[in-house]
Design an enzyme around this catalytic site. Structure first.
Site, PDB file in Angstrom:
ATOM      1  N   SER A 237       0.812  -1.133   0.074  1.00 25.02           N
ATOM      2  CA  SER A 237      -0.141   0.303   0.088  1.00 25.02           C
ATOM      3  C   SER A 237       0.799   1.189  -0.047  1.00 25.02           C
ATOM      4  O   SER A 237       0.375   2.307  -0.550  1.00 25.02           O
ATOM      5  CB  SER A 237      -0.895   0.040   1.220  1.00 25.02           C
TER       6      SER A 237
ATOM      7  N   HIS B 170      -5.623  -2.859  -2.873  1.00 24.89           N
ATOM      8  CA  HIS B 170      -5.577  -2.001  -3.901  1.00 24.89           C
ATOM      9  C   HIS B 170      -5.238  -2.554  -5.224  1.00 24.89           C
ATOM     10  O   HIS B 170      -5.055  -1.958  -6.260  1.00 24.89           O
ATOM     11  CB  HIS B 170      -4.037  -1.604  -3.690  1.00 24.89           C
TER      12      HIS B 170
ATOM     13  N   LYS C   3     -12.320   1.310  -2.205  1.00 27.22           N
ATOM     14  CA  LYS C   3     -11.246   2.004  -2.856  1.00 27.22           C
ATOM     15  C   LYS C   3     -11.656   1.932  -4.471  1.00 27.22           C
ATOM     16  O   LYS C   3     -12.533   2.850  -4.840  1.00 27.22           O
ATOM     17  CB  LYS C   3      -9.796   1.087  -2.486  1.00 27.22           C
TER      18      LYS C   3
HETATM   19  N1  PMP Z   1      -5.522  -3.634   3.597  1.00 27.68           N
HETATM   20  C1  PMP Z   1      -4.797  -2.717   3.104  1.00 27.68           C
HETATM   21  C2  PMP Z   1      -3.566  -3.187   2.254  1.00 27.68           C
HETATM   22  C3  PMP Z   1      -5.059  -1.279   2.920  1.00 27.68           C
HETATM   23  O1  PMP Z   1      -4.266  -0.486   2.297  1.00 27.68           O
HETATM   24  C4  PMP Z   1      -6.287  -0.912   3.729  1.00 27.68           C
HETATM   25  C5  PMP Z   1      -6.870   0.644   3.718  1.00 27.68           C
HETATM   26  N2  PMP Z   1      -5.697   1.452   3.656  1.00 27.68           N
HETATM   27  C6  PMP Z   1      -6.759  -1.871   4.314  1.00 27.68           C
HETATM   28  C7  PMP Z   1      -6.570  -3.346   4.419  1.00 27.68           C
HETATM   29  C8  PMP Z   1      -8.128  -1.513   5.324  1.00 27.68           C
HETATM   30  O2  PMP Z   1      -9.350  -1.478   4.624  1.00 27.68           O
HETATM   31  P1  PMP Z   1     -10.277  -0.241   4.785  1.00 27.68           P
HETATM   32  O3  PMP Z   1      -9.878   1.073   4.469  1.00 27.68           O
HETATM   33  O4  PMP Z   1     -11.573  -0.799   3.986  1.00 27.68           O
HETATM   34  O5  PMP Z   1     -10.757  -0.502   6.336  1.00 27.68           O
END
Ligand code: PMP
Length: 398
Positions: A184, A212, A243
């Site tokens: 991420s 992502h 996302k």
């Molecule tokens: N996993 C990854 C790799 C993420 O980047 C994120 C959110 N930034 C999440 C899980 C969490 O998802 P959510 O925003 O739907 O809680």
């Protein structure tokens, strides 16, 4: 007063390390052109990779969902909160990812954070289980592994030999390898085909967090599973829906028995109110777009923008790791300098998130540029021009 003073000391310490985080108030729908704290800005920090958050068909479906099902679910899934829209969404997701999983079933969640907690606490429930976690995994996977009773072994980023050695040495009752697919904060991809081969050899689960990748990777948007053409009953897949899908929530897709175990045992699934069913209804519209021609066109445009940014940014004092995804980091190093570069762009009307520890390792503070199919080539040029200029004049301006 002493209680408050001790908190204030902690806050001051954060400030001294340039680690204070600040929220900005956005007055307009998620889109590249925003009004932020009353000021027009061009944003490169949203994860709305396909530009669906402000898509008229998705907004209309959300309205329709509210008319059909009301504003809230009223209860948890195992009581009376599991609505028809949740059921349809789960069926659609299972069918969408079915080509990559055996006996696929899907389970929807309010957030990806909760989905990861649920998945890892269910698979790693026993004290003699082991979770093998990649060092750059997202915080929600780290927290899920901590919450599970299993012991946790962390292997270095993309180090297949280290992972193989850990699996070889393990005699755990259940082995769970867990990784981001698209990292991420770096945008690079985990070597999933090799990891799956290792997992199959050692009888381990491969848990993929495709937050992502879902919607953005693969000809039909089926994410990392489609990009790498993976298929196995060892796979447990988590995709987020806030996302690329543009709405909110998340899901886990896996063999039906994995899903049934989560429904029966995963506390982050059981003990929380179900998301409003209207969101699930809106997500059906998102999935229509993602899996159809429009989704393919949006992904193609996004890829063109990624290549365009790469061509426009001049080689620089700040390092740019290779990334072929919508996440394009520029590593600055120190927290304070990353904040100053972010502020320099902000003054030019460009909003890019400056990311600091603990989100990224110490001394790798960075700008995290995210591109969206809703951007234009001209907007990407505008960002690259500003960043190139900031870099060229950096020493004199400091
Ligand atoms: N996993 C990854 C790799 C993420 O980047 C994120 C959110 N930034 C999440 C899980 C969490 O998802 P959510 O925003 O739907 O809680």
């Amino acid at each position: 007063m002493d209680l408050i003073a001790s908190l204030d000391r902690k806050l001051t310490a954060l400030d001294e390390q340039s680690l204070t985080r600040r929220r900005r108030v956005v007055d307009t729908p998620s889109a590249p052109r925003l009004v932020v704290d009353g000021r027009p800005m061009l944003a490169f920090c949203s994860n709305d990779y396909l530009g669906l958050a402000a898509h008229p068909l998705v907004i209309e479906a959300l309205r329709e969902g509210a008319s059909l099902y009301g504003a809230g679910s009223g209860a948890s899934h195992l009581v009376s909160g599991h609505g028809r829209a949740h059921e349809l969404l789960e069926e659609r997701l299972a069918a969408f990812l079915g080509p990559h999983l055996e006996s696929a079933r899907a389970l929807s969640f309010c957030t990806g954070y909760m989905a990861n907690l649920a998945m890892l606490t269910a698979l790693g429930a026993d004290a003699d289980a082991e979770i093998f976690s990649e060092s750059l995994n997202h915080a929600s996977l780290i927290d899920g592994a901590r919450l599970a009773r299993a012991s946790v072994k962390v292997y270095p980023h993309a180090d297949l030999d280290a992972l193989a050695a850990l699996l070889e040495a393990s005699n755990a009752s259940a082995k769970v390898v867990v990784t981001d697919s698209v990292f991420s904060m770096d945008g690079d991809l985990a070597p999933l085909p090799q990891m799956l081969a290792l997992c199959e050899k050692h009888g381990a689960w491969l848990v993929i967090d495709d937050a992502h990748g879902f919607g953005t990777l693969g000809p039909h948007g089926r994410g990392a599973l489609e990009h790498f053409d993976l298929r196995s009953s060892n796979l447990v897949y988590m995709g987020t829906l806030g996302k690329a899908a543009g709405v909110g929530g998340a899901f886990v897709a896996a063999h039906a028995s994995v899903i049934e175990l989560m429904i029966q045992r995963a506390r982050p699934y059981i003990f929380t109110t179900a998301a409003p069913p209207a969101l699930a209804h809106a997500l059906l519209a998102s999935l229509d777009i993602i899996g159809g021609d429009e989704g393919a066109q949006r992904r193609a445009h996004l890829q063109a923008l990624i290549a365009h940014l790469d061509g426009e940014l001049t080689p620089s004092r700040w390092q740019r790791p290779v990334s072929t995804t919508a996440i394009q980091p520029v590593i600055i190093g120190s927290n304070a300098e990353a904040m100053r570069v972010g502020a320099g762009l902000y003054r030019r009307g460009l909003w890019v998130a400056a990311i600091r520890p603990p989100t990224v390792p110490v001394d790798t503070a960075r700008l995290r540029i995210t591109l969206s199919a809703a951007h234009t080539h001209e907007e990407v040029t505008q960002l690259a021009t500003a960043l190139n200029e900031l870099e060229r004049t950096w020493d004199e301006s400091q």
